[in-house]
Design a protein around this motif. Structure first.
Motif, mmCIF file in Angstrom:
data_model
loop_
_atom_site.group_PDB
_atom_site.id
_atom_site.type_symbol
_atom_site.label_atom_id
_atom_site.label_comp_id
_atom_site.label_asym_id
_atom_site.label_seq_id
_atom_site.Cartn_x
_atom_site.Cartn_y
_atom_site.Cartn_z
ATOM 1 N N GLN A 185 45.905 71.429 -14.270
ATOM 2 C CA GLN A 185 44.904 71.651 -15.328
ATOM 3 C C GLN A 185 43.615 70.883 -15.026
ATOM 4 O O GLN A 185 42.524 71.345 -15.335
ATOM 5 N N ALA A 186 43.744 69.710 -14.416
ATOM 6 C CA ALA A 186 42.553 68.925 -14.041
ATOM 7 C C ALA A 186 41.790 69.638 -12.921
ATOM 8 O O ALA A 186 40.556 69.669 -12.912
ATOM 9 N N ASP A 187 42.525 70.229 -11.978
ATOM 10 C CA ASP A 187 41.885 71.018 -10.912
ATOM 11 C C ASP A 187 41.104 72.191 -11.520
ATOM 12 O O ASP A 187 39.975 72.482 -11.128
ATOM 13 N N ILE A 188 41.740 72.852 -12.472
ATOM 14 C CA ILE A 188 41.101 74.013 -13.117
ATOM 15 C C ILE A 188 39.869 73.554 -13.894
ATOM 16 O O ILE A 188 38.812 74.194 -13.858
ATOM 17 N N ALA A 189 39.988 72.408 -14.564
ATOM 18 C CA ALA A 189 38.875 71.876 -15.366
ATOM 19 C C ALA A 189 37.644 71.607 -14.495
ATOM 20 O O ALA A 189 36.504 71.726 -14.951
ATOM 21 N N GLY B 19 34.501 73.789 -14.398
ATOM 22 C CA GLY B 19 33.459 73.696 -15.415
ATOM 23 C C GLY B 19 32.445 72.606 -15.147
ATOM 24 O O GLY B 19 31.518 72.408 -15.937
ATOM 25 N N SER B 20 32.627 71.900 -14.032
ATOM 26 C CA SER B 20 31.715 70.787 -13.727
ATOM 27 C C SER B 20 30.279 71.280 -13.572
ATOM 28 O O SER B 20 30.013 72.266 -12.881
ATOM 29 N N TYR B 21 29.374 70.580 -14.239
ATOM 30 C CA TYR B 21 27.947 70.857 -14.053
ATOM 31 C C TYR B 21 27.382 69.639 -13.329
ATOM 32 O O TYR B 21 27.111 68.598 -13.931
ATOM 33 N N SER B 22 27.309 69.743 -11.995
ATOM 34 C CA SER B 22 26.969 68.567 -11.190
ATOM 35 C C SER B 22 25.981 68.911 -10.082
ATOM 36 O O SER B 22 26.248 68.674 -8.899
ATOM 37 N N PRO B 23 24.821 69.511 -10.454
ATOM 38 C CA PRO B 23 23.862 69.916 -9.420
ATOM 39 C C PRO B 23 23.179 68.731 -8.744
ATOM 40 O O PRO B 23 22.590 68.911 -7.689
ATOM 41 N N TYR B 24 23.260 67.547 -9.325
ATOM 42 C CA TYR B 24 22.555 66.393 -8.759
ATOM 43 C C TYR B 24 23.430 65.622 -7.777
ATOM 44 O O TYR B 24 22.982 65.241 -6.699
ATOM 45 N N SER B 25 24.678 65.408 -8.147
ATOM 46 C CA SER B 25 25.572 64.646 -7.255
ATOM 47 C C SER B 25 26.413 65.552 -6.367
ATOM 48 O O SER B 25 26.928 65.115 -5.334
ATOM 49 N N ASN B 26 26.591 66.800 -6.781
ATOM 50 C CA ASN B 26 27.532 67.693 -6.099
ATOM 51 C C ASN B 26 28.935 67.097 -6.014
ATOM 52 O O ASN B 26 29.683 67.382 -5.088
ATOM 53 N N PHE B 27 29.235 66.253 -6.956
ATOM 54 C CA PHE B 27 30.563 65.632 -7.030
ATOM 55 C C PHE B 27 31.226 66.175 -8.290
ATOM 56 O O PHE B 27 30.773 65.932 -9.404
ATOM 57 N N ARG B 28 32.269 66.958 -8.074
ATOM 58 C CA ARG B 28 32.893 67.655 -9.205
ATOM 59 C C ARG B 28 34.133 66.898 -9.672
ATOM 60 O O ARG B 28 34.998 66.554 -8.852
ATOM 61 N N VAL B 29 34.195 66.662 -10.959
ATOM 62 C CA VAL B 29 35.356 65.963 -11.513
ATOM 63 C C VAL B 29 35.920 66.787 -12.669
ATOM 64 O O VAL B 29 35.169 67.270 -13.527
ATOM 65 N N SER C 60 40.807 64.793 -11.398
ATOM 66 C CA SER C 60 40.755 65.418 -10.077
ATOM 67 C C SER C 60 39.305 65.469 -9.602
ATOM 68 O O SER C 60 38.430 65.958 -10.322
ATOM 69 N N ALA C 61 39.046 64.962 -8.398
ATOM 70 C CA ALA C 61 37.670 64.873 -7.902
ATOM 71 C C ALA C 61 37.509 65.627 -6.581
ATOM 72 O O ALA C 61 38.414 65.656 -5.738
ATOM 73 N N ALA C 62 36.325 66.231 -6.420
ATOM 74 C CA ALA C 62 36.018 66.949 -5.172
ATOM 75 C C ALA C 62 34.521 66.837 -4.889
ATOM 76 O O ALA C 62 33.713 66.877 -5.810
ATOM 77 N N ALA C 63 34.177 66.696 -3.627
ATOM 78 C CA ALA C 63 32.765 66.596 -3.257
ATOM 79 C C ALA C 63 32.382 67.808 -2.420
ATOM 80 O O ALA C 63 33.234 68.437 -1.778
ATOM 81 N N ALA C 64 31.095 68.132 -2.445
ATOM 82 C CA ALA C 64 30.639 69.319 -1.729
ATOM 83 C C ALA C 64 30.524 69.055 -0.226
ATOM 84 O O ALA C 64 30.884 69.898 0.588
ATOM 85 N N LYS C 65 30.026 67.886 0.155
ATOM 86 C CA LYS C 65 29.715 67.644 1.576
ATOM 87 C C LYS C 65 30.839 66.974 2.355
ATOM 88 O O LYS C 65 31.055 67.274 3.522
ATOM 89 N N VAL C 66 31.503 66.038 1.721
ATOM 90 C CA VAL C 66 32.622 65.366 2.395
ATOM 91 C C VAL C 66 33.880 65.573 1.577
ATOM 92 O O VAL C 66 33.809 65.694 0.353
ATOM 93 N N GLU C 67 35.010 65.614 2.258
ATOM 94 C CA GLU C 67 36.261 65.785 1.527
ATOM 95 C C GLU C 67 36.637 64.463 0.858
ATOM 96 O O GLU C 67 36.560 63.407 1.496
ATOM 97 N N VAL C 68 37.045 64.541 -0.392
ATOM 98 C CA VAL C 68 37.527 63.342 -1.087
ATOM 99 C C VAL C 68 38.989 63.149 -0.675
ATOM 100 O O VAL C 68 39.868 63.902 -1.096
ATOM 101 N N LYS C 69 39.218 62.135 0.169
ATOM 102 C CA LYS C 69 40.542 61.985 0.789
ATOM 103 C C LYS C 69 41.434 60.973 0.091
ATOM 104 O O LYS C 69 42.518 60.650 0.569
ATOM 105 N N GLY D 292 42.383 63.261 -5.245
ATOM 106 C CA GLY D 292 41.208 63.774 -4.568
ATOM 107 C C GLY D 292 41.497 65.190 -4.102
ATOM 108 O O GLY D 292 42.335 65.889 -4.680
ATOM 109 N N GLN D 293 40.821 65.593 -3.013
ATOM 110 C CA GLN D 293 41.087 66.935 -2.478
ATOM 111 C C GLN D 293 42.267 66.931 -1.521
ATOM 112 O O GLN D 293 42.904 67.942 -1.288
ATOM 113 N N SER D 294 42.488 65.774 -0.909
ATOM 114 C CA SER D 294 43.649 65.600 -0.038
ATOM 115 C C SER D 294 44.083 64.146 -0.183
ATOM 116 O O SER D 294 43.473 63.391 -0.934
ATOM 117 N N GLY D 295 45.119 63.775 0.547
ATOM 118 C CA GLY D 295 45.598 62.392 0.471
ATOM 119 C C GLY D 295 46.540 62.186 -0.699
ATOM 120 O O GLY D 295 46.973 63.148 -1.343
#
Ligand code: THU
Length: 163
Positions: free
Chosen positions: A29-33, A36-46, A97-106, A136-139
């Motif tokens: 559910q956190a992954d699905i949530a 809805g992230s609105y993160s155009p400045y950090s590109n870090f989705r939580v 649950s966290a994910a980044a656009a440029k680097v994988e959150v490990k 994160g996205q992996s780990g």
């Protein structure tokens, strides 16, 4: 002089399938949530998902703003919704649950200091621990039995003289 060591138990899972069914569900559910992230400045989705005692799941995601401090973390978006709409329900668990656009959150991203303080408020209010799940996205995936563990020597209402 006295020395005091403060320790807490952190459960580390290398495979989500080793976790309890309920925890797996909430992490999903956190992954699905996160969608809805609105993160155009950090590109870090939580994404955050909260499980209430009656089984209700509440989702939140980080919401940013051109005026940076006006934005809010995923955890508090979900938490304040829970507090506002289900004020008498006990919060069992919050999954993050966290994910980044440029680097994988490990590794799991722990909640920021302000979110820890906000979660603690509800833990103290309801007088029962809130479990924190982090991924994160992996780990590995982390599980911690109480937000108080992540915020030792914390500040709460007792300092304000209302017992
Ligand atoms: N963020 C969260 O949503 N939760 C946290 O615990 C850490 C940070 C968000 C805030 C901001 O939108 C972005 O991640 C980068 O800091």
């Amino acid at each position: 002089m006295k020395k005091r060591s403060i320790a807490f138990e952190l459960l580390i899972f290398n495979d989500v399938r080793d976790m309890e069914q309920e925890d797996q569900m909430l992490l999903e559910q956190a992954d699905i949530a996160q969608k809805g992230s609105y993160s155009p400045y950090s590109n870090f989705r939580v994404g955050a998902a909260i499980l209430l005692k009656d089984g209700t799941v509440i989702q939140g995601s980080n919401q940013e703003n051109a005026s940076f401090p006006a934005g809010l973390c995923a955890e508090r978006v979900a938490l304040f919704y829970a507090g506002a709409n289900f004020p008498n329900q006990t919060i069992k668990t919050i999954a993050i649950s966290a994910a980044a656009a440029k680097v994988e959150v490990k590794k799991p991203a722990g909640p920021c200091g302000s979110c820890r303080q906000a979660i603690l408020e509800y833990e103290v209010k309801q007088n029962s621990p809130i479990t924190i799940l982090m991924k994160g996205q992996s780990g590995p995936i982390y599980k911690c039995g109480s937000i108080a563990d992540l915020l030792p020597l914390s500040f709460d209402h007792t300092f304000l003289g209302d017992s």
